[in-house]
Write an enzyme that holds these catalytic residues in place. Structure first.
Site, short mmCIF file in Angstrom:
data_model
loop_
_atom_site.label_atom_id
_atom_site.label_comp_id
_atom_site.label_asym_id
_atom_site.label_seq_id
_atom_site.Cartn_x
_atom_site.Cartn_y
_atom_site.Cartn_z
N HIS A 26 0.74 5.42 -3.86
CA HIS A 26 -0.63 5.81 -3.52
C HIS A 26 -1.16 6.75 -4.59
O HIS A 26 -0.41 7.34 -5.36
CB HIS A 26 -0.68 6.50 -2.15
N CYS A 27 -2.50 6.85 -4.65
CA CYS A 27 -3.15 7.79 -5.55
C CYS A 27 -3.95 8.77 -4.69
O CYS A 27 -3.60 9.02 -3.54
CB CYS A 27 -4.04 7.06 -6.55
N ALA A 28 -5.02 9.31 -5.20
CA ALA A 28 -5.76 10.34 -4.48
C ALA A 28 -6.46 9.81 -3.23
O ALA A 28 -6.64 10.54 -2.26
CB ALA A 28 -6.79 10.99 -5.40
#
Length: 646
Positions: A26-28
């Site tokens: 996942h990212c932000a």
């Protein structure tokens, strides 16, 4: 029970189960999946998950937008799925199996600049603030600038140049570090290489044009006896830094392969770094400078020529599609090069207006769909995000879903880009996009840019509502009663639509569906039919809102606004269109009883697939859906469902 336990279970099922996940991270704001078979992801089902705000595929990854709570969602997903998460780099590496060479090159470029964005954004804000302090005469100060009138603000202005210079003049250090980091080389060597490109011992790149060749030869060269090398700095230069960074990486890989491990700590850095520094100043730097200058000159010429309005309009309109493909990352390098060569860029203002236009189209959707609380959880934050320079939630969560708002935003952005290009608006730096982008614009261009911002808001807003009203580019968003005259197609409370059997065969309750996604009502309410012949007819008057490329499923919207999905068979998407023949195309209007599709029942069964066909009203929250026949053999002339508008 975790906050997102149900949603994570639903997402796991919708993307094809654990066996379809090659990698997850996942990212932000997003879950990032690398799927073994992207076709197994049921986008309609994913979109219906409450915590999902949109989805898209980019750089070989299937990305699901969750929002600021993505880390919590990710942790619960890992628990539910039993899939061990991987690093972003590992996920990106796995995703490359789905990319072509051009996509891989774009991905590399994006991965180089993405870690630099926080600094670039902060630097843009700092320089924009300094513009206001030192370059804008204030009427309330008798025409003086703030710096001229205030010792304190003069000191602030001088102090802020420290981080501003560090970010932009020394950008090559960040680039060479990022390349080393991204490609697995020694990061400190990347930093050292970058410093050798901007060292105070070198003639500053900004002073080169004001220094004669004779003076450079006399004072700014290394003399090796039989050849000389110019001591030229590459402050703010992008391409020389990139070329040097890649050379360092490949030299280090080469020497690590052949130098014994016992002495690699000494000789690998030495034989990688020293030749790269020499090549950077002797060959790569001059070549890269010329390439970068040529690119920026062509772009600048296009935007300052007599045809600048055309260039500006085209770029303004097409920037949003570039974001979808990932090609927009290339503009960062071009913007940086334009600033280095000309002291300003004419691309960045248009990018800001594109952000604003996407947000304006979503704002029109908010207005048109007011009262839709579920959608507002996505749409309202998307407007704010787009106007602060991040358009992904707006584009992938709303505008691309409906299509016509995205096109309206492109048109508005193109008109705004054309307008500011005619007046030669330029930015002194790259900063935050959207509304705060004005801080990066030259002070003398503020008024024109503000007018451009108004255009970028007004045109998409008006066009979005207009396209929705007249049905242009509008496949699946019917106009409400209050929005149209009485003689046009309307949705109204109490409106009823009868669905005739689209296929001849045996009707059974939806709970008997052999696919649990349908049987449990996750997609909506309806019935299933076991076909006795391979012909699909329109169940009512309306429009084809969705036709899958594989032709195994079709979406229709009735004139009363009921949205219906007809899914021929179970898992028949894997047939990739074989045994299906469509007689219509997406967007076509249809009449009840019109032949839409033919399919070979025997061949589908012989291939090992069920032909049981669910007929689902997917917007069942807006309609009360009642089966008229529970279990019987029907023809296409018989009513099987009634949907009443709530």
């Amino acid at each position: 029970m975790g906050k997102y336990e149900k949603d994570t279970k639903d997402l796991l099922k919708a993307i094809g189960g654990t066996e379809n996940i090659s990698a997850v991270t996942h990212c932000a704001t997003r879950m990032r999946f690398v799927l073994n078979d992207p076709k197994k992801a049921n986008e309609a089902q994913i979109e219906d998950i409450p915590s999902v705000k949109g989805m898209f595929t980019n750089a070989g990854q299937f990305q699901v937008i969750i929002g600021n709570d993505v880390s919590v969602f990710y942790n619960e997903f890992v628990k539910v799925s039993g899939v061990t998460g991987v690093s972003k780099e590992a996920a990106k590496s796995a995703a490359k199996q789905n990319q072509n060479p051009v996509q891989r090159a774009i991905t590399v470029l994006a991965e180089i600049f993405t870690p630099l964005l926080p600094a670039i954004i902060v630097g843009g804000l700092i320089l924009g603030f300094r513009n206001i302090l030192e370059a804008v005469p204030m009427g309330w100060l008798d025409g003086q600038t703030i710096v001229e009138a205030s010792t304190f603000w003069s000191g602030v202005n001088g102090f802020l140049w420290l981080p501003g210079e560090a970010i932009f003049h020394f950008l090559p250090v960040g680039i060479t570090w990022s390349i080393a980091r991204k490609m697995g080389a020694t990061e400190i060597l990347g930093i050292v290489l970058g410093i050798t490109l901007v060292s105070p011992q070198l003639l500053n790149a900004y002073a080169v044009n004001g220094t004669t060749a004779a003076e450079i030869a006399k004072n700014w060269t290394w003399d090796f006896g039989f050849f000389t090398v110019d001591k030229i700095g590459y402050q703010a230069q992008v391409i020389p830094a990139m070329l040097a960074g890649f050379l360092l990486v490949y030299l280090e890989r080469f020497f690590r392969k052949y130098i014994p491990e016992a002495v690699s700590m000494i000789f690998v850095p030495f034989f990688s770094l020293i030749p790269t520094i020499l090549a950077a100043h002797l060959i790569l730097g001059p070549i890269g400078w010329k390439i970068g200058t040529a690119i920026s000159a062509v772009v600048n010429a296009g935007l300052t020529s007599s045809f600048s309005w055309l260039f500006g309009g085209i770029f303004g309109a097409l920037y949003s599609p570039l974001v979808i493909t990932g090609l927009h990352h290339t503009t960062l390098a071009i913007d940086s090069q334009l600033i280095a060569d000309f002291g300003s860029t004419n691309l960045w203002p248009m990018i800001c207006l594109s952000n604003i236009a996407q947000g304006a189209s979503v704002l029109a959707i908010v207005f048109a769909h007011r009262g839709n609380k579920k959608e507002e959880q996505v749409s309202i934050p998307s407007v704010i995000s787009a106007w602060l320079g991040v358009t992904e939630p707006a584009m992938f969560g709303i505008n691309l879903k409906y299509t016509y708002p995205f096109i309206a935003a492109m048109i508005g952005s193109g008109i705004a880009g054309l307008f500011i290009t005619l007046f030669k608006v330029r930015a002194l730096s790259i900063g935050v996009g959207g509304l705060p982008g004005i801080l990066a614009v030259r002070p003398q261009d503020y008024l024109i840019f503000v007018i451009g911002m108004i255009i970028a808001i007004a045109v998409p807003f008006i066009l979005t509502l207009t396209f929705r009203r007249i049905g242009l580019f509008n496949k699946n968003d019917r106009v409400e009663e209050d929005d149209v005259p009485a003689n046009e197609s309307i949705q109204k409370t109490g409106a009823t639509v009868d669905l005739f059997a689209p296929i001849a065969g045996r009707v059974q309750p939806l709970s008997s569906a052999k696919d649990p996604v349908f049987a449990e009502g996750m997609m909506g309410q309806g019935v299933v039919i076991e076909p006795s012949e391979g012909k699909l007819y329109a169940p009512f008057d309306g429009q084809i809102s969705l036709l899958f490329p594989t032709k195994h499923a079709i979406g229709l919207v009735s004139t009363e606004g009921a949205e219906v999905l007809i899914h021929i068979g179970i898992d028949t998407v894997q047939l990739d269109g074989n045994y299906f023949t469509s007689h219509m195309k997406q967007g076509d209007s249809v009449k009840k009883g019109q032949l839409l599709m033919e399919f070979d029942v025997a061949a589908i069964k012989a291939a090992g697939y069920e032909t049981q066909t669910p007929i689902i009203v997917t917007n069942a929250t807006d309609f009360q859906v009642d089966p008229l026949i529970e279990d019987a053999v029907v023809t296409s002339n018989e009513k099987i469902l009634r949907a009443k508008k709530l």
